[in-house]
Design an enzyme around this catalytic site. Structure first.
Site, PDB file in Angstrom:
ATOM      1  N   SER A   8      19.418  21.982  93.731  1.00  0.00           N
ATOM      2  CA  SER A   8      20.117  21.648  92.480  1.00  0.00           C
ATOM      3  C   SER A   8      19.144  20.912  91.578  1.00  0.00           C
ATOM      4  O   SER A   8      18.139  20.371  92.046  1.00  0.00           O
ATOM      5  CB  SER A   8      21.339  20.779  92.787  1.00  0.00           C
ATOM      6  N   ASP A 102      23.840   0.837  87.756  1.00  0.00           N
ATOM      7  CA  ASP A 102      23.007  -0.361  87.823  1.00  0.00           C
ATOM      8  C   ASP A 102      23.711  -1.541  87.173  1.00  0.00           C
ATOM      9  O   ASP A 102      24.396  -1.390  86.157  1.00  0.00           O
ATOM     10  CB  ASP A 102      21.644  -0.102  87.180  1.00  0.00           C
TER      11      ASP A 102
HETATM   12  P1  FAD Z   1      26.590   1.413  96.079  1.00  0.00           P
HETATM   13  O1  FAD Z   1      26.613   2.428  97.149  1.00  0.00           O
HETATM   14  O2  FAD Z   1      27.871   0.742  95.707  1.00  0.00           O
HETATM   15  O3  FAD Z   1      25.529   0.291  96.526  1.00  0.00           O
HETATM   16  C1  FAD Z   1      25.051  -0.639  95.586  1.00  0.00           C
HETATM   17  C2  FAD Z   1      24.464  -1.853  96.288  1.00  0.00           C
HETATM   18  O4  FAD Z   1      25.505  -2.665  96.820  1.00  0.00           O
HETATM   19  C3  FAD Z   1      23.540  -1.559  97.475  1.00  0.00           C
HETATM   20  O5  FAD Z   1      22.538  -2.552  97.491  1.00  0.00           O
HETATM   21  C4  FAD Z   1      24.452  -1.709  98.686  1.00  0.00           C
HETATM   22  O6  FAD Z   1      23.736  -2.043  99.859  1.00  0.00           O
HETATM   23  C5  FAD Z   1      25.349  -2.838  98.222  1.00  0.00           C
HETATM   24  N1  FAD Z   1      26.713  -2.826  98.768  1.00  0.00           N
HETATM   25  C6  FAD Z   1      27.559  -1.778  98.843  1.00  0.00           C
HETATM   26  N2  FAD Z   1      28.766  -2.175  99.333  1.00  0.00           N
HETATM   27  C7  FAD Z   1      28.660  -3.506  99.565  1.00  0.00           C
HETATM   28  C8  FAD Z   1      29.548  -4.521 100.049  1.00  0.00           C
HETATM   29  N3  FAD Z   1      30.825  -4.233 100.397  1.00  0.00           N
HETATM   30  N4  FAD Z   1      29.093  -5.798 100.155  1.00  0.00           N
HETATM   31  C9  FAD Z   1      27.806  -6.123  99.800  1.00  0.00           C
HETATM   32  N5  FAD Z   1      26.915  -5.208  99.327  1.00  0.00           N
HETATM   33  C10 FAD Z   1      27.348  -3.928  99.209  1.00  0.00           C
HETATM   34  N6  FAD Z   1      22.482   5.277  87.788  1.00  0.00           N
HETATM   35  C11 FAD Z   1      23.048   5.456  86.569  1.00  0.00           C
HETATM   36  O7  FAD Z   1      23.279   4.488  85.845  1.00  0.00           O
HETATM   37  N7  FAD Z   1      23.387   6.711  86.119  1.00  0.00           N
HETATM   38  C12 FAD Z   1      23.183   7.823  86.862  1.00  0.00           C
HETATM   39  O8  FAD Z   1      23.502   8.924  86.426  1.00  0.00           O
HETATM   40  C13 FAD Z   1      22.578   7.681  88.152  1.00  0.00           C
HETATM   41  N8  FAD Z   1      22.368   8.743  88.951  1.00  0.00           N
HETATM   42  C14 FAD Z   1      21.853   8.556  90.218  1.00  0.00           C
HETATM   43  C15 FAD Z   1      21.713   9.658  91.062  1.00  0.00           C
HETATM   44  C16 FAD Z   1      21.201   9.511  92.344  1.00  0.00           C
HETATM   45  C17 FAD Z   1      21.083  10.721  93.240  1.00  0.00           C
HETATM   46  C18 FAD Z   1      20.791   8.218  92.800  1.00  0.00           C
HETATM   47  C19 FAD Z   1      20.194   8.053  94.174  1.00  0.00           C
HETATM   48  C20 FAD Z   1      20.930   7.120  91.971  1.00  0.00           C
HETATM   49  C21 FAD Z   1      21.472   7.262  90.681  1.00  0.00           C
HETATM   50  N9  FAD Z   1      21.669   6.173  89.830  1.00  0.00           N
HETATM   51  C22 FAD Z   1      22.237   6.356  88.585  1.00  0.00           C
HETATM   52  C23 FAD Z   1      21.268   4.826  90.243  1.00  0.00           C
HETATM   53  C24 FAD Z   1      22.434   4.038  90.911  1.00  0.00           C
HETATM   54  O9  FAD Z   1      23.490   3.885  90.002  1.00  0.00           O
HETATM   55  C25 FAD Z   1      21.884   2.675  91.328  1.00  0.00           C
HETATM   56  O10 FAD Z   1      20.977   2.802  92.375  1.00  0.00           O
HETATM   57  C26 FAD Z   1      22.947   1.621  91.627  1.00  0.00           C
HETATM   58  O11 FAD Z   1      22.317   0.334  91.640  1.00  0.00           O
HETATM   59  C27 FAD Z   1      23.639   1.815  92.970  1.00  0.00           C
HETATM   60  O12 FAD Z   1      24.562   2.819  92.914  1.00  0.00           O
HETATM   61  P2  FAD Z   1      25.271   3.336  94.271  1.00  0.00           P
HETATM   62  O13 FAD Z   1      26.288   4.301  93.890  1.00  0.00           O
HETATM   63  O14 FAD Z   1      24.246   3.709  95.265  1.00  0.00           O
HETATM   64  O15 FAD Z   1      25.975   1.946  94.730  1.00  0.00           O
END
Ligand code: FAD
Length: 282
Positions: A8, A102
């Site tokens: 993709s 983020d």
């Molecule tokens: P989560 O899975 O919620 O994790 C975030 C952080 O919180 C991690 O450090 C995790 O260890 C921690 N965490 C999770 N649950 C808990 C809990 N219960 N207690 C304590 N800590 C916890 N960003 C954008 O803004 N726009 C995009 O379109 C975008 N696309 C992306 C596509 C891909 C394939 C990837 C890999 C990243 C993308 N990102 C994007 C970046 C992403 O939004 C950031 O990395 C963000 O900081 C984390 O998102 P996540 O969904 O992984 O969060």
């Protein structure tokens, strides 16, 4: 040679009028490689919802290939995310990349402001509201998310996203295939069945790569960094070197059983097509 698995392509909404003008041609070029789907980022680099929606619709109009929006929940409410999901459903979207997004630079902790704190809560919400209508992709971090408290808590957070109903995961990019294999093995040992698709970043620009990697926690191996420093501003040489490195990485991943590839195209067709061209049997 191993069979090439489905792949993709990721796009971002263009940031300039010139970028919007080039978008149809970009989509057409990339579609010649017949990706399984395109995904379109949201929020990264300051893009707004309309930008993501319009880019998504352009993909559908230009080539008819499935397009999946990224949906971040940071700072948003259940009502707003609910409306967006309804809009995507009405537009025929069947796949969503569900993310936390983020945190603002001023954030005091790793917990997002708004109704959703972490991506697993967004996955739960999508499932609650729309059952199995959407295929849900989530993010995975073979080298660990940069703000994670520890490797283990980050992995536990990933398990929660899988348990909340994610169908598949796309990883942050990395240059060391062993980081991916180690993560995939951890998932298998934890009993997770969802495919873990490696995210692939083409190497085309040293300064940009250094900036992105510092922000997202991807490690640039010393030998790659030194070679890029040597090539300085020689764009063609950087692209040649980058294509070699990334094509080899993809081959190693495929040979080791990666079930797909997700290429961060950076809205450029040539680097992605060059990498895939290397993978095709002659
Ligand atoms: P989560 O899975 O919620 O994790 C975030 C952080 O919180 C991690 O450090 C995790 O260890 C921690 N965490 C999770 N649950 C808990 C809990 N219960 N207690 C304590 N800590 C916890 N960003 C954008 O803004 N726009 C995009 O379109 C975008 N696309 C992306 C596509 C891909 C394939 C990837 C890999 C990243 C993308 N990102 C994007 C970046 C992403 O939004 C950031 O990395 C963000 O900081 C984390 O998102 P996540 O969904 O992984 O969060």
């Amino acid at each position: 040679m191993s069979v090439i698995p489905p792949y993709s392509f990721e796009l971002f909404p263009p940031r300039t009028p010139a970028g919007w003008e080039k978008l149809p041609g970009l989509i057409k070029s990339l579609s010649t490689a017949k990706p399984e789907f395109f995904s379109v980022t949201y929020g990264a680099g300051g893009s707004d919802q309309e930008g993501t929606y319009d880019t998504l619709m352009k993909v559908v109009d230009e080539c008819g290939i499935e397009a999946a929006p990224h949906l971040t929940c940071v700072g948003s409410s259940r009502a707003k995310i609910g409306e967006l999901l309804d809009r995507y459903k009405s537009a025929g979207v069947r796949r969503i990349v569900a993310l936390r997004g983020d945190l603002p630079a001023t954030a005091q902790s790793n917990e997002a402001p708004g109704d959703f704190h972490y991506a697993n809560e967004l996955v739960e919400f999508i499932r609650e509201r729309h059952g199995n209508h959407f295929q849900i992709e989530v993010a995975a971090y073979p080298e660990t998310h940069p703000q994670a408290n520890s490797v283990d808590t980050d992995f536990d957070a990933f398990v929660r996203k899988a348990q909340a109903g994610a169908d598949s995961a796309i990883t942050q990019y990395f240059f060391n295939a062993d980081a991916y294999f180690d993560f995939a093995e951890r998932c298998a040992k934890a009993g997770l069945k969802l495919p873990i698709i490696p995210g692939i970043m083409p190497i085309t620009n040293h300064a940009q790569l250094t900036r992105f990697s510092a922000a997202c926690g991807a490690e640039i191996p010393r030998w790659i960094r030194l070679r890029l420093e040597l090539l300085k501003d020689d764009k063609d040489a950087i692209v040649d070197f980058g294509t070699d490195v990334i094509a080899r990485l993809c081959e190693n991943l495929i040979a080791g059983g990666a079930p797909g590839l997700h290429i961060y195209t950076l809205n450029q067709a040539d680097p992605t097509l060059a990498i895939l061209g290397r993978l095709r049997p002659a």
